[in-house]
Design an enzyme around this catalytic site. Structure first.
Site, short mmCIF file in Angstrom:
data_model
loop_
_atom_site.label_atom_id
_atom_site.label_comp_id
_atom_site.label_asym_id
_atom_site.label_seq_id
_atom_site.Cartn_x
_atom_site.Cartn_y
_atom_site.Cartn_z
N ASP A 183 0.83 -1.20 0.00
CA ASP A 183 0.00 0.00 0.00
C ASP A 183 0.87 1.27 0.00
O ASP A 183 2.09 1.19 -0.10
CB ASP A 183 -0.93 -0.05 1.22
CG ASP A 183 -2.20 0.75 1.04
OD1 ASP A 183 -2.42 1.29 -0.05
OD2 ASP A 183 -2.99 0.83 2.00
N HIS A 184 0.25 2.40 0.19
CA HIS A 184 0.86 3.74 0.10
C HIS A 184 2.35 3.78 0.45
O HIS A 184 2.75 3.43 1.55
CB HIS A 184 0.15 4.70 1.05
CG HIS A 184 -1.28 4.95 0.69
ND1 HIS A 184 -1.68 5.96 -0.16
CD2 HIS A 184 -2.41 4.31 1.07
CE1 HIS A 184 -2.99 5.93 -0.29
NE2 HIS A 184 -3.47 4.94 0.45
N GLU A 202 -4.43 7.68 7.88
CA GLU A 202 -4.24 6.24 7.86
C GLU A 202 -2.77 5.92 8.06
O GLU A 202 -1.90 6.47 7.39
CB GLU A 202 -4.72 5.62 6.54
CG GLU A 202 -4.55 4.11 6.50
CD GLU A 202 -5.03 3.50 5.20
OE1 GLU A 202 -5.95 2.68 5.25
OE2 GLU A 202 -4.50 3.86 4.13
N HIS A 220 -9.69 8.58 3.91
CA HIS A 220 -9.44 7.40 4.72
C HIS A 220 -10.24 7.50 6.02
O HIS A 220 -10.43 8.58 6.57
CB HIS A 220 -7.95 7.28 5.08
CG HIS A 220 -7.11 6.83 3.94
ND1 HIS A 220 -5.92 7.43 3.62
CD2 HIS A 220 -7.28 5.84 3.03
CE1 HIS A 220 -5.38 6.83 2.57
NE2 HIS A 220 -6.18 5.86 2.20
N ASN A 261 -9.94 -0.31 -1.86
CA ASN A 261 -9.26 -0.55 -0.60
C ASN A 261 -10.23 -0.58 0.57
O ASN A 261 -11.11 0.28 0.69
CB ASN A 261 -8.22 0.55 -0.34
CG ASN A 261 -6.99 0.40 -1.20
OD1 ASN A 261 -6.98 -0.35 -2.17
ND2 ASN A 261 -5.94 1.11 -0.85
N GLY A 316 -9.86 4.79 0.30
CA GLY A 316 -10.79 5.28 1.31
C GLY A 316 -12.17 4.68 1.14
O GLY A 316 -13.19 5.36 1.22
#
Length: 359
Positions: A109-110, A182, A226, A287, A266
């Site tokens: 992820d991110h 997040e 998020h 997600n 989000g």
């Protein structure tokens, strides 16, 4: 069936199989939930849900989730815990995924600018795995430079895609900030205009990245936040995604109605109508994290509250002073309750995104 054209029908899939699955998802109007996993327990809960609902699934680790996989006691000043945890989690998922008879996309992820050493370390592991097995360890990664200047975002993403391309590894990128908070990244105070991506940006990204590799997706901002907030506090505009697709189609001259693989960040707390519209506009990945964290908690919370008198000591409960309590405090019992409630919520997402019964 989603697996009919896949060369690998169960376990972790990569490269052309991911590409085929995303194309099939757009054709059939479904998206694949991406579940943030932090332990073998959350992996199991997710895999069980997908197996029971006959659906593909994406399992992803954030930088913090990966560090947790390695252990909170491991130093992470150079991303060493996040790298080790991500690699360990990937090997664990690869080891068990095929036992559930479903295709699994293994993702991270991110990854913001300050976390790029984490991505570098994981791609080192990918290249080592590719050298031995002919495929990367991870199906895909996400690079998130949405807080940086657009030119830097695109140029840096392109550089990483060039590294991923020989392995046919997917790269997800983000343009337009996802609000909220997040995993230690806090965007609660950003200007609302930053939450909405412009079609011109999507085309510039598509033009640049498609010249390198077809293995990429774009998380475009359409008001995403998020976390879970009170109804009305978050204004999503998934209809904007259709404009992105139309603009890219027009500029490239392609016959494809949805030339871009889009990602919905989000997703927790969104309405079913918002999911449906986003998916109809080419979203292939949604997600889910916050809702699932809470769902996992509820099973354990309710167990502890209901069995309180049986877990206050190792011996002695309402059934007798000499009665042992091991069968109540064994972690395999109460952790399993969290898996059950998390799995139930994943199943709900699989239905909402039309992913159920696609296998």
């Amino acid at each position: 069936m989603a697996t009919s054209n896949l060369s690998r029908k169960t376990g972790v899939i990569v490269g052309d199989d991911v590409l085929k699955l995303f194309n099939y998802a757009q054709q059939k109007g479904f998206a694949i939930p991406a579940i943030n996993v932090t332990s073998s327990s959350t992996v199991v809960a997710s895999l069980e849900a997908a197996r029971d609902k006959k659906a593909p699934i994406i399992l992803q680790m954030s930088q913090g989730g990966a560090a947790y996989f390695a252990g909170k006691g491991v130093a992470n000043d150079k991303q060493q815990a996040s790298i080790a945890g991500a690699v360990a989690g990937a090997h664990y998922i690869r080891s068990v995924a095929s036992a559930y008879d479903i295709p699994v996309i293994l993702h991270t992820d991110h990854c913001a600018k300050k976390l790029l050493p984490w991505l570098d370390g994981m791609m080192d592991a990918d290249e080592a795995y590719f050298k031995e097995h002919g495929e990367p360890l991870f199906s895909s990664h996400m690079i998130d430079l949405s807080e940086e200047e657009v030119d830097y975002n695109i140029e840096t993403t392109a550089r990483y895609l060039k590294r991923a391309a020989p392995m046919k590894q997917f790269l997800e990128m983000e343009i337009g900030i996802t609000g909220g908070e997040e995993d230690g990244v806090n965007n609660e105070d950003v200007d609302n205009n930053s939450l909405y991506t412009q079609p011109e940006d999507i085309y510039n990204i598509y033009k640049t990245l498609s010249a390198i590799s077809p293995y990429f997706s774009i998380a475009a901002g359409f008001g995403n936040v998020h976390g879970v907030y009170k109804p009305g506090n978050v204004k999503l505009h998934p209809e904007l995604l259709s404009k992105h697709q139309a603009y890219v189609k027009e500029k490239t001259g392609t016959k494809e109605e949805k030339p871009v693989f889009l990602v919905f960040h989000g997703g927790s707390g969104s309405t079913k109508a918002e999911y449906k519209e986003a998916i109809s506009n080419g979203v292939v990945k949604v997600n889910l994290d916050t809702d699932l964290q809470y769902a996992y908690l509820t099973g354990i919370r309710d167990y502890v509250l209901n069995k309180k008198d049986y877990i206050m000591s190792q011996v002695g409960n309402p059934d007798g002073e000499d009665k042992p309590n091991k069968k109540f405090f064994d972690p395999r019992v109460w952790v399993r309750e969290g898996e059950k409630t998390m799995s139930a919520r994943v199943k709900e997402g699989l239905v909402d995104f039309n992913t159920a019964n696609q296998l």
